[in-house]
Design a protein around this motif. Structure first.
Motif, PDB file in Angstrom:
ATOM      1  N   ARG A   1       0.830  -1.220   0.000  1.00 30.34           N
ATOM      2  CA  ARG A   1       0.000   0.000   0.000  1.00 30.34           C
ATOM      3  C   ARG A   1       0.851   1.251   0.000  1.00 30.34           C
ATOM      4  O   ARG A   1       0.348   2.363   0.051  1.00 30.34           O
ATOM      5  CB  ARG A   1      -0.951  -0.001   1.203  1.00 30.34           C
TER       6      ARG A   1
ATOM      7  N   GLU B   1      -7.751  11.000   8.558  1.00 30.06           N
ATOM      8  CA  GLU B   1      -8.095   9.580   8.406  1.00 30.06           C
ATOM      9  C   GLU B   1      -8.827   9.345   7.090  1.00 30.06           C
ATOM     10  O   GLU B   1      -8.569   8.363   6.394  1.00 30.06           O
ATOM     11  CB  GLU B   1      -8.961   9.104   9.576  1.00 30.06           C
ATOM     12  N   TYR B   2      -9.739  10.249   6.753  1.00 31.27           N
ATOM     13  CA  TYR B   2     -10.481  10.149   5.493  1.00 31.27           C
ATOM     14  C   TYR B   2      -9.504  10.167   4.322  1.00 31.27           C
ATOM     15  O   TYR B   2      -9.631   9.401   3.380  1.00 31.27           O
ATOM     16  CB  TYR B   2     -11.485  11.305   5.392  1.00 31.27           C
TER      17      TYR B   2
ATOM     18  N   THR C   1      -7.671   6.697   4.352  1.00 31.57           N
ATOM     19  CA  THR C   1      -8.484   5.516   4.072  1.00 31.57           C
ATOM     20  C   THR C   1      -9.269   5.623   2.766  1.00 31.57           C
ATOM     21  O   THR C   1      -9.387   4.648   2.026  1.00 31.57           O
ATOM     22  CB  THR C   1      -9.486   5.237   5.208  1.00 31.57           C
ATOM     23  N   ARG C   2      -9.816   6.795   2.457  1.00 26.62           N
ATOM     24  CA  ARG C   2     -10.679   6.934   1.274  1.00 26.62           C
ATOM     25  C   ARG C   2      -9.942   7.482   0.063  1.00 26.62           C
ATOM     26  O   ARG C   2     -10.024   6.911  -1.010  1.00 26.62           O
ATOM     27  CB  ARG C   2     -11.868   7.854   1.592  1.00 26.62           C
TER      28      ARG C   2
ATOM     29  N   GLY D   1      -6.946   5.296  -0.892  1.00 26.74           N
ATOM     30  CA  GLY D   1      -7.431   3.987  -1.301  1.00 26.74           C
ATOM     31  C   GLY D   1      -8.341   4.033  -2.518  1.00 26.74           C
ATOM     32  O   GLY D   1      -8.485   3.057  -3.237  1.00 26.74           O
TER      33      GLY D   1
END
Length: 168
Positions: A22, A70-71, A74-75, A78
């Motif tokens: 990742r 965090e958004y 993670t979003r 990703g």
């Protein structure tokens, strides 16, 4: 992270790497183990530059900044499909409806990292898509003109006046 380093006025020279499939960012430190993760390293750099206000001032602001970081991890990092991008832009557009910045009325690390994370997406949007996500476009244009943020990244052009109106 190097862009953030320059924005914060830090001398640079930090050694960054990535780990795993990742491609999680890693910062090699002189003393002790390296730091891992975008949020961790970014917050460390902000503290190193003594610009803690970028992390938020009240407990609530700090939580909102953390939420958007965090958004971002993670979003945004990703999300690669067209559907993911549409969802991200829709989420942001609704959130920014009554706000100047992601955490409300103050410029924070969340704005900086979200700007860097969205730049490659915003560059590719059509004029119609930019108009569809008007709040995101307004916010993005504001952030890219914030002193020191854009650096070497290409300027994303937003048309100021509408080409088509409903009046005939």
């Amino acid at each position: 992270l190097e862009l953030l380093e320059r924005l914060l006025g830090l001398p640079g020279g930090n050694k960054y790497g990535v780990q795993g499939e990742r491609k999680v960012p890693v910062l090699q430190t002189n003393n002790g183990p390296g730091l891992t993760g975008l949020m961790t390293i970014a917050a460390h750099l902000v503290r190193q530059a003594r610009k803690e206000q970028l992390l938020g001032s009240s407990a609530e602001e700090k939580a909102v900044v953390q939420q958007w970081l965090e958004y971002r991890v993670t979003r945004v990092n990703g999300g690669s499909s067209k559907e993911d991008i549409r969802t991200i832009l829709k989420d942001l557009n609704m959130h920014l409806e009554d706000k100047v910045y992601l955490a409300g009325n103050i410029f924070t690390l969340a704005d900086v990292l979200m700007y860097y994370g969205l730049h490659h997406i915003m560059v590719d949007l059509t004029v119609q898509e930019k108009e569809k996500y008007l709040n995101v476009s307004r916010w993005f244009n504001h952030i890219q003109h914030y002193p020191g943020v854009r650096q070497h990244l290409p300027d994303v052009v937003f048309i100021k006046n509408r080409l088509y109106t409903n009046a005939h």
